[in-house]
Design a protein around this motif. Structure first.
Motif: not given
Length: 410
Positions: A80-86, A278-300
């Motif tokens: 009833d609120r919002v399902t997808l923003t990308s 889910v991972g260690r911050a120092d490992v996960m931070r190798v990803l930067g904007p544009g290196t990976h993505g998903s339109t529906f990943g993390g949707n509300p």
């Protein structure tokens, strides 16, 4: 243009609907001949109104049962609120989901995805990027060690390191960069690790292979070995995680914390696909904007449901149920060894049962159980997997195992 009306699905028989599927769907599955129309808790009902006990739980996607009221309420409220923003924008559910997942797992950062295979593919990319950016592996040389008998999904890259000929044959050429070693063999991992090794990817319990459980100390040994050699430990808990084994995670049985943890299936409560790295911050931070993505990943909607699942796990109720009912499952299966069962392996409310070939194949036993009102599924010919919803009532578990005993007795 003439429009031809069709009867609604509910008005068609199981046989009619199966016939349409045979004609109109790709034949990449061989389902049992049951057409589910309704479900609640541990029970499902087909289009003719016959009821069955579900002892598969969507390959552990339905750990909390069909239509859990808390999860349905979370979904209804979010719809009833919002399902997808990308991910082009923020949404008000994602931060809380990431915070609660970090608290549940003891890790730092989350990459939200949708399916289990997406989570695995994402982890492979993170491991390779980390190898080049942090470990200093030469470009194009990163290697990832995997275990024989693994099942991590069915994408082209993932089947490249599968040893299942059905999953592999006809899908060449394969992605390079993977080394396979025997499962449950620390010395083989140690021998395979070299200067180009980015990660070791392991299922803490191999589900598709027949619920294969490694020796005590194996996971702790993998953790110590990877830490000592500067290699990432990736634990694929897409099937084994979130309460199934009697602990929140299968690695918890050995108090092990991997560098990257893969979750899926039950994370969406059996309502929408939700997965995560889910991972260690120092490992996960190798990803930067544009290196990976998903339109529906993390949707509300996914984040709201994932958060509701985590709240259920935070009570400890489902882990305790899996422990208690798992002891019943193990005892009942032990009594069947030599009486239609060759051997079994179980942890929590999860078991792989090897059927005596004199009784029939795993498929044949599954079909006989279907006729008796119990749903299971075979794997690797002679094995059936038992993984009921963690909310199953004790008397229903006994009912289902009694049906197995009767079927094996002929």
């Amino acid at each position: 243009m003439t429009v031809t009306s069709q009867r609604p699905a509910a008005a068609r028989s199981s046989a009619e609907l199966i016939a349409v599927e045979e004609e109109k769907l790709a034949h990449n599955y061989h389902p049992l001949p049951v057409v589910v129309a309704k479900a609640e808790g541990s029970w499902v009902e087909d289009v003719e109104g016959r009821r069955y006990l579900d002892l598969l739980a969507g390959y552990s996607a339905l750990n909390f049962g069909h239509g859990h009221p808390v999860l349905l309420d979370a979904a209804h409220r979010q719809l009833d609120r919002v399902t997808l923003t990308s991910r082009a924008f923020h949404n008000d559910r994602l931060a809380g989901f990431a915070e609660s997942l970090a608290a549940l797992t003891g890790l730092d950062m989350t990459l939200p995805m949708n399916t289990g295979a997406e989570a695995v593919e994402s982890a492979l990319k993170i491991a390779r990027k980390w190898a080049y950016d942090v470990k200093g592996v030469a470009p194009g040389r990163a290697e990832i060690i995997v275990a024989a008998g693994n099942f991590h999904g069915r994408t082209t890259t993932i089947v490249s390191f599968s040893d299942d000929p059905v999953a592999r044959t006809g899908f060449e050429p394969f992605t390079p960069g993977f080394t396979t070693v025997p499962y449950n063999d620390l010395s083989a991992i140690e021998a395979a690790i070299g200067e180009n090794t980015a990660a070791v990817l392991i299922e803490p319990i191999q589900g598709e292979a027949g619920v294969l459980i490694p020796d005590d100390g194996y996971l702790a040994g993998v953790r110590e070995l990877t830490r000592r050699t500067g290699t990432l430990f990736i634990a694929d808990e897409i099937q084994s995680g979130l309460g199934r084994t009697g602990a929140t995670l299968a690695v918890d049985h050995e108090s092990v914390l991997p560098d990257l943890l893969l979750l899926g299936k039950a994370l969406g409560g059996g309502i929408v696909p939700v997965s995560a790295v889910v991972g260690r911050a120092d490992v996960m931070r190798v990803l930067g904007p544009g290196t990976h993505g998903s339109t529906f990943g993390g949707n509300p909607l996914a984040a709201a449901l994932g958060s509701a699942v985590i709240r259920l796990l935070e009570t400890g109720e489902y882990q305790q149920r899996a422990q208690r009912l798992g002891r019943i499952l193990s005892a009942r299966l032990a009594a069947l060894v030599g009486h239609g069962v060759v051997e079994f392996r179980s942890r929590g409310l999860w078991a792989g049962v090897d059927i005596d070939p004199r009784v029939g194949t795993g498929r044949e036993v599954s079909e006989r159980l279907l006729a008796a009102g119990v749903l299971v599924k075979d794997t690797h010919g002679s094995t059936i997997r038992i993984a009921p919803p963690l909310c199953i009532e004790e008397e229903d578990l006994h009912l289902a195992l009694g049906a197995l005993e009767n079927v094996l007795a002929g």
